[in-house]
Motif scaffolding. Structure first.
Motif, PDB file in Angstrom:
ATOM      1  N   ARG A  90       0.837  -1.202   0.000  1.00 17.76           N
ATOM      2  CA  ARG A  90       0.000   0.000   0.000  1.00 17.76           C
ATOM      3  C   ARG A  90       0.875   1.258   0.000  1.00 17.76           C
ATOM      4  O   ARG A  90       0.639   2.192  -0.765  1.00 17.76           O
ATOM      5  CB  ARG A  90      -0.914  -0.029   1.226  1.00 17.76           C
ATOM      6  CG  ARG A  90      -1.802   1.173   1.354  1.00 17.76           C
ATOM      7  CD  ARG A  90      -2.688   1.091   2.611  1.00 17.76           C
ATOM      8  NE  ARG A  90      -3.468   2.273   2.773  1.00 17.76           N
ATOM      9  CZ  ARG A  90      -4.609   2.527   2.169  1.00 17.76           C
ATOM     10  NH1 ARG A  90      -5.111   1.630   1.336  1.00 17.76           N
ATOM     11  NH2 ARG A  90      -5.258   3.651   2.371  1.00 17.76           N
ATOM     12  N   ALA A  91       1.919   1.261   0.831  1.00 13.30           N
ATOM     13  CA  ALA A  91       2.804   2.424   0.923  1.00 13.30           C
ATOM     14  C   ALA A  91       3.517   2.673  -0.409  1.00 13.30           C
ATOM     15  O   ALA A  91       3.656   3.819  -0.847  1.00 13.30           O
ATOM     16  CB  ALA A  91       3.816   2.225   2.043  1.00 13.30           C
ATOM     17  N   GLN A  92       3.963   1.611  -1.074  1.00  9.34           N
ATOM     18  CA  GLN A  92       4.645   1.759  -2.358  1.00  9.34           C
ATOM     19  C   GLN A  92       3.689   2.279  -3.432  1.00  9.34           C
ATOM     20  O   GLN A  92       4.075   3.094  -4.271  1.00  9.34           O
ATOM     21  CB  GLN A  92       5.242   0.424  -2.798  1.00  9.34           C
ATOM     22  CG  GLN A  92       6.418  -0.023  -1.965  1.00  9.34           C
ATOM     23  CD  GLN A  92       6.823  -1.445  -2.293  1.00  9.34           C
ATOM     24  OE1 GLN A  92       5.972  -2.314  -2.495  1.00  9.34           O
ATOM     25  NE2 GLN A  92       8.132  -1.686  -2.329  1.00  9.34           N
ATOM     26  N   ALA A  93       2.446   1.819  -3.400  1.00  8.39           N
ATOM     27  CA  ALA A  93       1.463   2.292  -4.381  1.00  8.39           C
ATOM     28  C   ALA A  93       1.191   3.779  -4.174  1.00  8.39           C
ATOM     29  O   ALA A  93       1.132   4.549  -5.136  1.00  8.39           O
ATOM     30  CB  ALA A  93       0.174   1.477  -4.263  1.00  8.39           C
ATOM     31  N   LEU A  94       1.032   4.180  -2.916  1.00  2.38           N
ATOM     32  CA  LEU A  94       0.818   5.600  -2.624  1.00  2.38           C
ATOM     33  C   LEU A  94       2.017   6.428  -3.056  1.00  2.38           C
ATOM     34  O   LEU A  94       1.867   7.512  -3.625  1.00  2.38           O
ATOM     35  CB  LEU A  94       0.529   5.797  -1.132  1.00  2.38           C
ATOM     36  CG  LEU A  94      -0.881   5.443  -0.682  1.00  2.38           C
ATOM     37  CD1 LEU A  94      -0.959   5.381   0.837  1.00  2.38           C
ATOM     38  CD2 LEU A  94      -1.889   6.437  -1.238  1.00  2.38           C
ATOM     39  N   ASP A  95       3.219   5.922  -2.792  1.00  2.00           N
ATOM     40  CA  ASP A  95       4.438   6.624  -3.182  1.00  2.00           C
ATOM     41  C   ASP A  95       4.509   6.781  -4.704  1.00  2.00           C
ATOM     42  O   ASP A  95       4.878   7.843  -5.204  1.00  2.00           O
ATOM     43  CB  ASP A  95       5.665   5.869  -2.658  1.00  2.00           C
ATOM     44  CG  ASP A  95       6.941   6.659  -2.836  1.00  2.00           C
ATOM     45  OD1 ASP A  95       6.938   7.867  -2.528  1.00  2.00           O
ATOM     46  OD2 ASP A  95       7.935   6.062  -3.310  1.00  2.00           O
ATOM     47  N   PRO A 102       0.661   7.481 -13.302  1.00  7.59           N
ATOM     48  CA  PRO A 102      -0.797   7.556 -13.483  1.00  7.59           C
ATOM     49  C   PRO A 102      -1.529   6.377 -12.830  1.00  7.59           C
ATOM     50  O   PRO A 102      -1.024   5.260 -12.806  1.00  7.59           O
ATOM     51  CB  PRO A 102      -0.983   7.507 -14.999  1.00  7.59           C
ATOM     52  CG  PRO A 102       0.353   7.624 -15.611  1.00  7.59           C
ATOM     53  CD  PRO A 102       1.372   7.366 -14.567  1.00  7.59           C
ATOM     54  N   ALA A 103      -2.717   6.656 -12.342  1.00  8.24           N
ATOM     55  CA  ALA A 103      -3.591   5.599 -11.815  1.00  8.24           C
ATOM     56  C   ALA A 103      -4.377   5.004 -12.979  1.00  8.24           C
ATOM     57  O   ALA A 103      -4.750   5.713 -13.910  1.00  8.24           O
ATOM     58  CB  ALA A 103      -4.539   6.177 -10.782  1.00  8.24           C
ATOM     59  N   CYS A 104      -4.610   3.724 -12.942  1.00  2.06           N
ATOM     60  CA  CYS A 104      -5.408   3.065 -13.981  1.00  2.06           C
ATOM     61  C   CYS A 104      -6.799   3.697 -14.008  1.00  2.06           C
ATOM     62  O   CYS A 104      -7.429   3.874 -12.967  1.00  2.06           O
ATOM     63  CB  CYS A 104      -5.509   1.568 -13.676  1.00  2.06           C
ATOM     64  SG  CYS A 104      -6.648   0.665 -14.746  1.00  2.06           S
ATOM     65  N   CYS A 107      -9.598   0.616 -12.805  1.00  2.00           N
ATOM     66  CA  CYS A 107      -9.743   0.120 -11.431  1.00  2.00           C
ATOM     67  C   CYS A 107      -9.625   1.222 -10.381  1.00  2.00           C
ATOM     68  O   CYS A 107      -9.932   0.999  -9.217  1.00  2.00           O
ATOM     69  CB  CYS A 107      -8.745  -0.996 -11.153  1.00  2.00           C
ATOM     70  SG  CYS A 107      -7.004  -0.497 -11.244  1.00  2.00           S
ATOM     71  N   ARG A 108      -9.171   2.400 -10.778  1.00  2.00           N
ATOM     72  CA  ARG A 108      -9.068   3.592  -9.915  1.00  2.00           C
ATOM     73  C   ARG A 108      -8.400   3.291  -8.562  1.00  2.00           C
ATOM     74  O   ARG A 108      -9.008   3.448  -7.512  1.00  2.00           O
ATOM     75  CB  ARG A 108     -10.445   4.197  -9.700  1.00  2.00           C
ATOM     76  CG  ARG A 108     -11.163   4.636 -10.969  1.00  2.00           C
ATOM     77  CD  ARG A 108     -10.428   5.593 -11.830  1.00  2.00           C
ATOM     78  NE  ARG A 108      -9.957   6.766 -11.089  1.00  2.00           N
ATOM     79  CZ  ARG A 108      -9.165   7.677 -11.593  1.00  2.00           C
ATOM     80  NH1 ARG A 108      -8.730   7.569 -12.824  1.00  2.00           N
ATOM     81  NH2 ARG A 108      -8.768   8.689 -10.890  1.00  2.00           N
ATOM     82  N   PRO A 109      -7.129   2.898  -8.562  1.00  2.00           N
ATOM     83  CA  PRO A 109      -6.447   2.630  -7.296  1.00  2.00           C
ATOM     84  C   PRO A 109      -6.286   3.890  -6.444  1.00  2.00           C
ATOM     85  O   PRO A 109      -6.238   3.791  -5.219  1.00  2.00           O
ATOM     86  CB  PRO A 109      -5.098   2.056  -7.722  1.00  2.00           C
ATOM     87  CG  PRO A 109      -4.878   2.629  -9.076  1.00  2.00           C
ATOM     88  CD  PRO A 109      -6.239   2.722  -9.698  1.00  2.00           C
ATOM     89  N   ASP A 110      -6.224   5.056  -7.091  1.00  2.00           N
ATOM     90  CA  ASP A 110      -6.101   6.291  -6.326  1.00  2.00           C
ATOM     91  C   ASP A 110      -7.321   6.500  -5.425  1.00  2.00           C
ATOM     92  O   ASP A 110      -7.200   6.894  -4.271  1.00  2.00           O
ATOM     93  CB  ASP A 110      -5.870   7.489  -7.247  1.00  2.00           C
ATOM     94  CG  ASP A 110      -6.878   7.587  -8.381  1.00  2.00           C
ATOM     95  OD1 ASP A 110      -7.634   6.602  -8.610  1.00  2.00           O
ATOM     96  OD2 ASP A 110      -6.905   8.615  -9.064  1.00  2.00           O
ATOM     97  N   PHE A 115      -6.164   8.477  -2.205  1.00  2.00           N
ATOM     98  CA  PHE A 115      -5.141   9.415  -2.636  1.00  2.00           C
ATOM     99  C   PHE A 115      -5.801  10.617  -3.316  1.00  2.00           C
ATOM    100  O   PHE A 115      -6.527  10.466  -4.293  1.00  2.00           O
ATOM    101  CB  PHE A 115      -4.173   8.736  -3.618  1.00  2.00           C
ATOM    102  CG  PHE A 115      -3.092   9.645  -4.117  1.00  2.00           C
ATOM    103  CD1 PHE A 115      -2.012   9.965  -3.315  1.00  2.00           C
ATOM    104  CD2 PHE A 115      -3.157  10.183  -5.391  1.00  2.00           C
ATOM    105  CE1 PHE A 115      -1.012  10.802  -3.792  1.00  2.00           C
ATOM    106  CE2 PHE A 115      -2.163  11.023  -5.872  1.00  2.00           C
ATOM    107  CZ  PHE A 115      -1.090  11.327  -5.062  1.00  2.00           C
ATOM    108  N   LEU A 116      -5.524  11.792  -2.784  1.00  2.00           N
ATOM    109  CA  LEU A 116      -6.037  13.031  -3.381  1.00  2.00           C
ATOM    110  C   LEU A 116      -4.850  13.899  -3.728  1.00  2.00           C
ATOM    111  O   LEU A 116      -4.009  14.185  -2.885  1.00  2.00           O
ATOM    112  CB  LEU A 116      -6.950  13.769  -2.397  1.00  2.00           C
ATOM    113  CG  LEU A 116      -8.175  12.962  -1.907  1.00  2.00           C
ATOM    114  CD1 LEU A 116      -8.881  13.725  -0.822  1.00  2.00           C
ATOM    115  CD2 LEU A 116      -9.095  12.670  -3.050  1.00  2.00           C
TER     116      LEU A 116
END
Length: 117
Positions: A90-95, A102-104, A107-110, A115-116
């Motif tokens: 999760r931390a790596q994805a946020l980083d 870009p977020a897909c 699936c909108r991972p942001d 994440f805003l």
């Protein structure tokens, strides 16, 4: 001259022995097939149990491996089996999102990560 051919009863007993022998061979073959299928099924179950869990987040890399294409949720249907995706925490994805990967759009991972920008 005596007739030494087997009697009808002897032939029937012989036929019975042949049928029993063939039935035993067929049952032995079926037992081998069953044992082999049980072994395969047990191996498949062991493989599933030992498989690591699917990553919750993925990052898709370009062909040159340095170009980061998108961050995905773990179950995103848009991710291909090309081997260009790597699992993330999760931390790596946020980083990665913070670093403007870009977020897909599917699936909108942001959104899932809260994440805003």
């Amino acid at each position: 001259m005596t007739d030494e051919s087997p009697s009808r009863l002897e032939l029937l007993h012989f036929a019975r022995r042949v049928v029993i022998q063939q039935a035993k061979a067929a049952l032995a073959q079926l037992d081998r097939w069953i044992a082999e299928e049980q072994r395969r099924e047990a191996e498949r179950r062991r493989g599933e149990e030992m498989r690591p869990p699917a990553p919750e987040w993925l990052i898709e890399r370009g062909l040159d491996k340095k170009n980061l294409v998108a961050v995905h949720a773990g179950g995103c249907w848009k991710v291909t089996k090309s081997g260009r995706c790597v699992g993330l925490s999760r931390a790596q994805a946020l980083d990665a999102l913070r670093q403007h990967v870009p977020a897909c759009s599917q699936c909108r991972p942001d959104t899932a990560l809260g994440f805003l920008e």
